[in-house]
Design a protein around this motif. Structure first.
Motif, PDB file in Angstrom:
ATOM      1  N   LYS A   1       0.941  -1.145  -0.131  1.00  0.00           N
ATOM      2  CA  LYS A   1       0.058  -0.008   0.045  1.00  0.00           C
ATOM      3  C   LYS A   1       0.881   1.424   0.092  1.00  0.00           C
ATOM      4  O   LYS A   1       1.840   1.331   0.796  1.00  0.00           O
ATOM      5  N   LEU A   2       0.498   2.272  -0.860  1.00  0.00           N
ATOM      6  CA  LEU A   2       1.265   3.487  -1.000  1.00  0.00           C
ATOM      7  C   LEU A   2       0.850   4.496   0.003  1.00  0.00           C
ATOM      8  O   LEU A   2      -0.406   4.739  -0.027  1.00  0.00           O
ATOM      9  N   LEU A   3       1.780   5.153   0.616  1.00  0.00           N
ATOM     10  CA  LEU A   3       1.445   6.235   1.545  1.00  0.00           C
ATOM     11  C   LEU A   3       1.293   7.625   0.470  1.00  0.00           C
ATOM     12  O   LEU A   3       0.197   8.413   0.551  1.00  0.00           O
ATOM     13  N   LEU A   4       2.177   7.737  -0.494  1.00  0.00           N
ATOM     14  CA  LEU A   4       2.325   8.706  -1.468  1.00  0.00           C
ATOM     15  C   LEU A   4       2.968   8.487  -2.652  1.00  0.00           C
ATOM     16  O   LEU A   4       3.974   7.631  -2.687  1.00  0.00           O
ATOM     17  N   ARG A   5       2.383   8.670  -3.808  1.00  0.00           N
ATOM     18  CA  ARG A   5       2.951   8.382  -5.183  1.00  0.00           C
ATOM     19  C   ARG A   5       2.977   9.876  -5.716  1.00  0.00           C
ATOM     20  O   ARG A   5       1.972  10.813  -6.168  1.00  0.00           O
ATOM     21  N   LEU A   6       4.270  10.241  -5.744  1.00  0.00           N
ATOM     22  CA  LEU A   6       4.662  11.900  -6.052  1.00  0.00           C
ATOM     23  C   LEU A   6       5.181  11.730  -7.519  1.00  0.00           C
ATOM     24  O   LEU A   6       6.420  11.512  -7.501  1.00  0.00           O
ATOM     25  N   GLU A   7       4.542  12.516  -8.454  1.00  0.00           N
ATOM     26  CA  GLU A   7       5.454  12.901  -9.726  1.00  0.00           C
ATOM     27  C   GLU A   7       6.130  14.128  -9.217  1.00  0.00           C
ATOM     28  O   GLU A   7       5.533  15.139  -9.134  1.00  0.00           O
TER      29      GLU A   7
ATOM     30  N   MET B   1       8.355  19.378   0.487  1.00  0.00           N
ATOM     31  CA  MET B   1       7.125  19.928   1.115  1.00  0.00           C
ATOM     32  C   MET B   1       5.828  18.534   1.116  1.00  0.00           C
ATOM     33  O   MET B   1       5.197  18.455   2.082  1.00  0.00           O
ATOM     34  N   ALA B   2       5.778  18.184  -0.056  1.00  0.00           N
ATOM     35  CA  ALA B   2       4.788  17.042  -0.284  1.00  0.00           C
ATOM     36  C   ALA B   2       5.143  15.723   0.267  1.00  0.00           C
ATOM     37  O   ALA B   2       4.459  15.171   1.227  1.00  0.00           O
ATOM     38  N   VAL B   3       6.565  15.503   0.570  1.00  0.00           N
ATOM     39  CA  VAL B   3       6.790  14.395   1.142  1.00  0.00           C
ATOM     40  C   VAL B   3       6.780  14.583   2.842  1.00  0.00           C
ATOM     41  O   VAL B   3       6.250  13.563   3.379  1.00  0.00           O
ATOM     42  N   ALA B   4       7.240  15.651   3.147  1.00  0.00           N
ATOM     43  CA  ALA B   4       7.152  16.137   4.581  1.00  0.00           C
ATOM     44  C   ALA B   4       5.681  16.101   5.033  1.00  0.00           C
ATOM     45  O   ALA B   4       5.332  15.580   6.220  1.00  0.00           O
TER      46      ALA B   4
END
Length: 103
Positions: free
Chosen positions: A5-11, A84-87
């Motif tokens: 399961k993904l917490l975040l998929r960030l392009e 910032m998105a990761v944090a």
């Protein structure tokens, strides 16, 4: 990471390097209990047991690098927007854990 399961998929706004590859997408898996328990949490000098009188630096980079399976330098080299998105994705887990840790 199709099986997790993904917490975040960030392009990414700007590609970064990890493991001799250039990444344009960063995927962070959902953390497990062990990920939190493995964090080294130290009370900064001058901080009392209630968190007063000091400043806590969250281990955001280390936690994010573990969840993304990339070196910490990859997280440090993200653009400000991407960092910032990761944090924003990982810090709620850290703050919740630290709150539990302090009780």
């Amino acid at each position: 990471m199709a099986d997790r399961k993904l917490l975040l998929r960030l392009e990414l706004d700007e590609p970064v390097s990890a493991h001799d590859e250039t990444l344009s997408v960063l995927e962070l898996r959902q953390p497990k209990g062990g990920d939190l328990m493995d964090l080294a949490v130290a009370m900064p000098e001058g901080m009392d047991e209630n968190g007063a009188g000091g400043r806590m630096n969250l281990p955001t980079v280390e936690f994010a690098s573990k969840l993304a399976n990339v070196p910490p330098a990859t997280i440090r080299n993200l653009s400000a927007k991407d960092a910032m998105a990761v944090a924003k994705a990982v810090n709620p887990f850290l703050l919740e854990y630290l709150g539990t840790y302090a009780e």
